[in-house]
Design an enzyme around this catalytic site. Structure first.
Site, PDB file in Angstrom:
ATOM      1  N   ARG A   1       1.538 -10.473   7.703  1.00  8.37           N
ATOM      2  CA  ARG A   1       1.402  -9.300   6.840  1.00  8.37           C
ATOM      3  C   ARG A   1       2.592  -8.390   7.105  1.00  8.37           C
ATOM      4  NH1 ARG A   1      -3.224  -9.303   9.647  1.00  8.37           N
ATOM      5  NH2 ARG A   1      -2.646  -7.287  10.557  1.00  8.37           N
TER       6      ARG A   1
ATOM      7  N   TYR B   1      14.971  30.638   7.588  1.00  4.00           N
ATOM      8  CA  TYR B   1      13.863  31.365   8.185  1.00  4.00           C
ATOM      9  C   TYR B   1      13.889  31.310   9.704  1.00  4.00           C
ATOM     10  CZ  TYR B   1      11.684  31.359   3.540  1.00  4.00           C
ATOM     11  OH  TYR B   1      11.401  31.548   2.214  1.00  4.00           O
TER      12      TYR B   1
ATOM     13  N   HIS C   1      -5.468  -6.739  13.725  1.00  7.60           N
ATOM     14  CA  HIS C   1      -4.224  -5.972  13.686  1.00  7.60           C
ATOM     15  C   HIS C   1      -3.837  -5.532  15.096  1.00  7.60           C
ATOM     16  CE1 HIS C   1      -1.230  -3.824  11.322  1.00  7.60           C
ATOM     17  NE2 HIS C   1      -1.421  -2.740  12.048  1.00  7.60           N
TER      18      HIS C   1
ATOM     19  N   ARG D   1      -9.455   0.947  15.607  1.00  7.70           N
ATOM     20  CA  ARG D   1      -9.368   1.700  14.362  1.00  7.70           C
ATOM     21  C   ARG D   1     -10.380   1.042  13.430  1.00  7.70           C
ATOM     22  NH1 ARG D   1      -3.630   1.800  11.325  1.00  7.70           N
ATOM     23  NH2 ARG D   1      -4.349  -0.313  10.894  1.00  7.70           N
TER      24      ARG D   1
ATOM     25  N   CYS E   1      13.374  24.375   4.340  1.00  4.71           N
ATOM     26  CA  CYS E   1      12.465  25.215   3.575  1.00  4.71           C
ATOM     27  C   CYS E   1      11.651  24.363   2.599  1.00  4.71           C
ATOM     28  CB  CYS E   1      13.256  26.277   2.814  1.00  4.71           C
ATOM     29  SG  CYS E   1      14.338  27.272   3.865  1.00  4.71           S
ATOM     30  N   MET E   2      10.775  24.998   1.846  1.00  9.37           N
ATOM     31  CA  MET E   2       9.921  24.274   0.925  1.00  9.37           C
ATOM     32  C   MET E   2      10.723  23.518  -0.134  1.00  9.37           C
ATOM     33  SD  MET E   2       6.803  25.707  -1.444  1.00  9.37           S
ATOM     34  CE  MET E   2       5.867  26.298  -0.023  1.00  9.37           C
ATOM     35  N   ASP E   3      11.774  24.175  -0.664  1.00  6.95           N
ATOM     36  CA  ASP E   3      12.507  23.616  -1.796  1.00  6.95           C
ATOM     37  C   ASP E   3      13.959  23.276  -1.490  1.00  6.95           C
ATOM     38  OD1 ASP E   3      10.241  24.451  -3.453  1.00  6.95           O
ATOM     39  OD2 ASP E   3      11.066  26.469  -3.193  1.00  6.95           O
TER      40      ASP E   3
ATOM     41  N   LYS F   1       0.841  -1.202   0.000  1.00  7.78           N
ATOM     42  CA  LYS F   1       0.000   0.000   0.000  1.00  7.78           C
ATOM     43  C   LYS F   1       0.876   1.251   0.000  1.00  7.78           C
ATOM     44  CE  LYS F   1      -0.228   0.203   5.040  1.00  7.78           C
ATOM     45  NZ  LYS F   1      -1.079   0.320   6.240  1.00  7.78           N
TER      46      LYS F   1
END
Length: 371
Positions: free
Chosen positions: A216, A260, A160, A128, A307-309, A34
């Site tokens: 599993r 930042y 589980h 769950r 940072c983002m990038d 998955k």
């Protein structure tokens, strides 16, 4: 062309891990693929697991199961997470075993008009997904009635663990006891499932009594430790390496602040390296000032916020040059940080590190046994 950033997956490592764990457990083996094969790639990971002897593949959603079939996988596949109105027929008509948690879900399966292979998941304490304890008998009775009418075949009953990575937690004993209670109740209703299964990766390794007909195995199939500090050294091999190309090297003076919020200030003059990956590519922002990468054979600490990038590392006066290879995390065989190291630095688990990484990373497959 040098890739800016890439995920390299060694399919031989997946095969090695599946063979090793299947031999250890001595049971049927369901390789969980998955979430895009835990970030390793759904189809390629499934193929490697099958080559190593995986008897079943496990996915969460119907879409994932359909993708396996469309890629040509002909073997047993189990899926287990649906929402009301899902296209159950898409799975059933492709010979996928589906999981029900309730009579309402079983009604949706029956409404397809297709003869389905059905497994029943019991909630034994994770609270769950899965059928609540007080609904078991009615669900078993309904499933058996449908089976007697030739509408479904009940192929499995499963549950589980909540705490199998903590082997001394008494919840494990209680869940196994409740699972056995559920199996006895099911058989009393006339159900004779083909397989029963309870053990996930940690339980498959640490709790032999829970292995039953199938184990599993998810994260351990990819070579990562499901229970750090508890798992013996089995020789698992991490399959994923995340790497990038150093974009820039620059000097910083004493007192200079990085990234930042100025959360890191240099206490002496040093050199910094700019690595062109960030939280948009799946690296946890919280890893700033905590996690490490490897450049030139040495681990280097991330300085300042991710940072983002991009992120910045402290090269401690060295200058490997723009274009140098950066191992974000890997197998650990050459001293580089692993996904587990990143998880510990970020206060999470290795599952999250490998499944969330992606974004603008490209993915490349290698096979260390064949090339």
């Amino acid at each position: 062309m040098t890739p800016r950033a890439e995920i390299v997956v060694d399919l031989a490592a997946i095969r090695h891990n599946v063979r090793l764990l299947k031999g250890l457990c001595g049971t049927g083996y369901l390789a969980v693929v998955k979430a895009d094969g835990y970030g390793h790639g759904l189809v390629a990971s499934a193929g490697a697991a099958r080559e190593a002897g995986a008897d079943w593949l496990g996915v969460a959603t119907i879409d994932e199961a359909v993708a396996l079939r469309e890629a040509g996988d002909p073997g047993r596949v189990l899926c287990w997470l649906t929402v009301p109105g899902d296209d159950w027929g898409a799975a059933i008509e492709r010979d996928v075993d589906v999981t029900v948690y309730s009579e309402a879900e079983l009604d949706e399966v029956l409404a397809t008009g297709l003869v389905a292979r059905v497994q029943v998941k019991l909630d034994t304490g994770l609270h769950r997904g899965g059928a609540p304890h007080d609904t078991w008998d009615a669900l078993f009775a309904k499933a058996r009635a449908a089976e007697e009418q030739g509408l479904i075949v009940v192929t499995g009953i499963w549950s589980h663990f909540s705490s199998s990575d903590e082997p001394d937690d008494p919840a494990n004993d209680e869940q196994e006891r409740l699972f056995d209670e559920g199996l006895e109740l099911a058989r009393g209703r006339g159900l004779e499932p083909e397989v029963t299964h309870l053990a996930n990766s940690a339980a498959a390794i640490l709790r032999p009594s829970s292995r039953r007909d199938l184990v599993r195995v998810g994260i351990a199939s990819y070579g990562l430790d499901p229970a750090p500090g508890e798992t013996p050294d089995l020789g698992l091999r991490p399959a994923m390496t995340a790497r990038a190309t150093l974009a820039m090297v620059k000097e910083i003076e004493e007192g200079g602040a990085v990234s930042y919020g100025r959360t890191w200030v240099a206490d002496h003059a040093t050199t910094l390296g700019l690595v062109p990956v960030g939280y948009a590519d799946g690296l946890p922002r919280v890893g700033g000032n905590r996690a490490e990468v490897q450049v030139g054979g040495r681990r280097r600490r991330i300085r300042g916020r991710i940072c983002m990038d991009q992120l910045v590392i402290d090269l401690d006066g060295a200058d490997p040059g723009a274009g140098a290879d950066v191992t974000v995390f890997g197998t650990g065989q050459h001293g580089e940080p692993t996904a587990t190291d990143w998880a510990e630095a970020c206060g999470t688990i290795s599952y999250e590190i490998v499944t969330r990484i992606g974004g603008r990373f490209t993915r490349r497959y290698v096979d260390s046994e064949r090339h």
